[in-house]
Design a protein around this motif. Structure first.
Motif, short mmCIF file in Angstrom:
data_model
loop_
_atom_site.label_atom_id
_atom_site.label_comp_id
_atom_site.label_asym_id
_atom_site.label_seq_id
_atom_site.Cartn_x
_atom_site.Cartn_y
_atom_site.Cartn_z
N ASP A 1 11.11 -8.39 11.37
CA ASP A 1 12.28 -7.54 11.64
C ASP A 1 13.11 -7.30 10.39
O ASP A 1 14.28 -6.91 10.47
CB ASP A 1 13.14 -8.15 12.75
CG ASP A 1 13.77 -9.49 12.35
OD1 ASP A 1 13.51 -9.99 11.22
OD2 ASP A 1 14.53 -10.06 13.17
N ILE B 3 10.20 -4.03 18.43
CA ILE B 3 10.46 -5.42 18.83
C ILE B 3 11.53 -5.36 19.90
O ILE B 3 12.71 -5.22 19.63
CB ILE B 3 10.93 -6.26 17.63
CG1 ILE B 3 9.90 -6.19 16.49
CG2 ILE B 3 11.12 -7.71 18.05
CD1 ILE B 3 10.34 -6.91 15.22
N GLY C 292 7.38 -2.89 13.48
CA GLY C 292 7.94 -4.21 13.79
C GLY C 292 6.87 -5.27 13.97
O GLY C 292 7.14 -6.46 13.83
N GLN D 95 5.38 -10.64 13.97
CA GLN D 95 6.41 -9.62 13.91
C GLN D 95 7.23 -9.81 12.65
O GLN D 95 7.29 -10.90 12.08
CB GLN D 95 7.32 -9.68 15.14
CG GLN D 95 6.62 -9.36 16.46
CD GLN D 95 7.56 -9.44 17.65
OE1 GLN D 95 8.45 -10.29 17.71
NE2 GLN D 95 7.37 -8.54 18.61
N GLN E 159 20.58 -8.17 13.64
CA GLN E 159 19.56 -7.70 12.73
C GLN E 159 19.20 -6.25 13.04
O GLN E 159 18.93 -5.45 12.13
CB GLN E 159 18.31 -8.58 12.81
CG GLN E 159 17.17 -8.15 11.89
CD GLN E 159 17.56 -8.14 10.41
OE1 GLN E 159 18.57 -8.73 10.02
NE2 GLN E 159 16.78 -7.45 9.60
N ALA E 160 19.22 -5.90 14.33
CA ALA E 160 18.93 -4.51 14.72
C ALA E 160 19.96 -3.57 14.11
O ALA E 160 19.63 -2.44 13.72
CB ALA E 160 18.92 -4.38 16.23
N LEU F 63 18.82 -2.90 10.72
CA LEU F 63 17.67 -1.99 10.75
C LEU F 63 18.11 -0.56 11.06
O LEU F 63 17.53 0.39 10.55
CB LEU F 63 16.66 -2.47 11.80
CG LEU F 63 15.94 -3.77 11.45
CD1 LEU F 63 15.11 -4.25 12.64
CD2 LEU F 63 15.05 -3.60 10.23
N TRP G 124 15.01 2.86 19.60
CA TRP G 124 14.55 1.49 19.86
C TRP G 124 13.68 1.53 21.11
O TRP G 124 14.04 2.14 22.11
CB TRP G 124 15.74 0.57 20.07
CG TRP G 124 15.45 -0.91 20.03
CD1 TRP G 124 14.24 -1.53 20.17
CD2 TRP G 124 16.40 -1.96 19.82
NE1 TRP G 124 14.37 -2.89 20.05
CE2 TRP G 124 15.70 -3.18 19.84
CE3 TRP G 124 17.78 -1.97 19.63
CZ2 TRP G 124 16.33 -4.42 19.68
CZ3 TRP G 124 18.41 -3.20 19.47
CH2 TRP G 124 17.70 -4.41 19.48
N ALA H 281 14.54 -7.93 19.72
CA ALA H 281 15.08 -8.24 18.39
C ALA H 281 16.55 -8.62 18.47
O ALA H 281 17.29 -8.18 19.36
CB ALA H 281 14.91 -7.03 17.45
N LEU I 78 11.94 1.17 16.59
CA LEU I 78 11.79 -0.28 16.49
C LEU I 78 10.97 -0.77 17.67
O LEU I 78 11.28 -0.46 18.82
CB LEU I 78 13.17 -0.94 16.47
CG LEU I 78 13.18 -2.47 16.47
CD1 LEU I 78 12.45 -3.03 15.25
CD2 LEU I 78 14.62 -2.98 16.52
#
Length: 344
Positions: free
Chosen positions: A127, A155, A112, A125, A162-163, A166, A184, A158, A153
């Motif tokens: 993402d 970040i 990230g 960063q 968006q997560a 991901l 995460w 985040a 992950l």
């Protein structure tokens, strides 16, 4: 490993006299040592664009390699790093240290952050799903392996939408055999719950130690069948048993960012945090434990899902941390006494 009413870890003693203790890494079914080793410190010095130190000062790579291999000999089978630690250096050192024993361990890294390996600077960063794939490819090369067991992950704040995208990218990595599970690294239970919706999400990495409990995160781990991977289990060294005075310039604790609690800029450990450590010292060092070992024992007693990952920079630190495995968790009575002393 000794057990009490609050844990269900498995433990045996082998012919070499070393106690082995294991826990299951969430819903993945992966078995790991109850103690993992965090590899932030062995990345050496790196920085933000404005010169803020992000590492723990200078390191001796050969000592780092010896320490990793000593940890392996003492039963540690879980190692956690990140692509950005030392701007790629931690992954390279860890990969070299593991060598032909790669398949003996569960290997975790994170993505990230963007960084410049040449200048050892974190530069931002990313993402995006495209970066997740390119970062994974680069990590596999630095680690010298064809797959990562746990991809995380890195970040912490985040965007949840968006997560979720991901998370789906991670599911694709699982299908391709590039990773076995994902997680995460965040202190926000709401964000962690987003990843937990994925079939192969198996953990959350978060701050937790005897000074900084995380009851909401533990509740999420229990509800979603996740492992609780505990970063800063020794409170950035406050629980390591050594008084922290002025720190070298390349040590992140010498200029602590806002998220790093317990340290004052330029003067080391904060007096009020040291007072809390002193109040707990007697109970944590009972039964022949060092302060660090007692702090790890508290985490094991706190929940059967915890896997603390203390950092290290020397063989001696590796041996002390791994020595906690033979001592096992605190008893239920000792756990209650800690809570009474600290006033929670």
């Amino acid at each position: 490993m000794e057990t009490n009413g609050t844990i269900n870890s498995n433990g045996t003693t082998h012919s070499d006299g070393i106690a082995r203790a294991s826990r299951t890494l969430g819903r993945s079914g992966l078995e790991v040592s109850a103690l993992g080793f965090g590899c932030w410190a062995i990345g050496g010095e790196w920085q933000s664009p404005d010169g803020q130190p992000l590492g723990w000062g200078k390191v001796d790579d050969e000592e780092s390699v010896r320490a990793v291999r000593r940890a392996l000999d003492l039963g540690v089978t879980f190692f956690d790093t990140a692509d950005t630690y030392g701007a790629g250096h931690s992954e390279r050192v860890l990969g070299r240290a593991l060598g032909k024993r790669r398949d003996d361990v569960v290997l975790a890294t994170k993505w990230g952050n963007l960084f410049d390996e040449r200048t050892k600077t974190r530069v931002g960063q990313d993402d995006s799903s495209d970066h997740a794939r390119s970062a994974l490819t680069a990590s596999l090369t630095r680690l010298g392996t064809d797959h990562v067991d746990l991809y995380q992950l890195h970040i912490s704040d985040a965007d949840p939408d968006q997560a979720a995208r991901l998370r789906e990218a991670c599911e694709e990595f699982v299908r391709e055999g590039l990773i076995r599970a994902y997680a995460w690294s965040t202190d926000d239970p709401t964000r962690a719950a987003v990843f937990a919706e994925g079939e192969h999400c198996t953990a959350v990495q978060h701050t937790m130690n005897v000074l900084q409990d995380a009851p909401e995160m533990i509740a999420l781990c229990e509800e979603a069948n996740l492992a609780s991977i505990n970063r800063s289990p020794l409170a950035m060294g406050l629980l390591a048993g050594k008084r922290q005075g002025a720190l070298e310039a390349g040590d992140i604790r010498s200029r602590p960012p806002a998220w790093l609690q317990g340290f004052d800029e330029g003067s080391g450990a904060a007096p009020d945090w040291l007072a809390r450590v002193d109040a707990l010292r007697e109970i944590l060092t009972s039964d022949g434990r060092t302060l660090a070992q007692g702090s790890l024992a508290w985490l094991w007693a706190r929940s059967p899902r915890t896997v603390p990952i203390p950092g290290f920079r020397s063989v001696a630190q590796a041996e002390q941390n791994a020595g906690a495995l033979a001592k096992g968790p605190l008893t239920a009575e000792q756990l209650a006494e800690v809570e009474r002393i600290i006033g929670r």
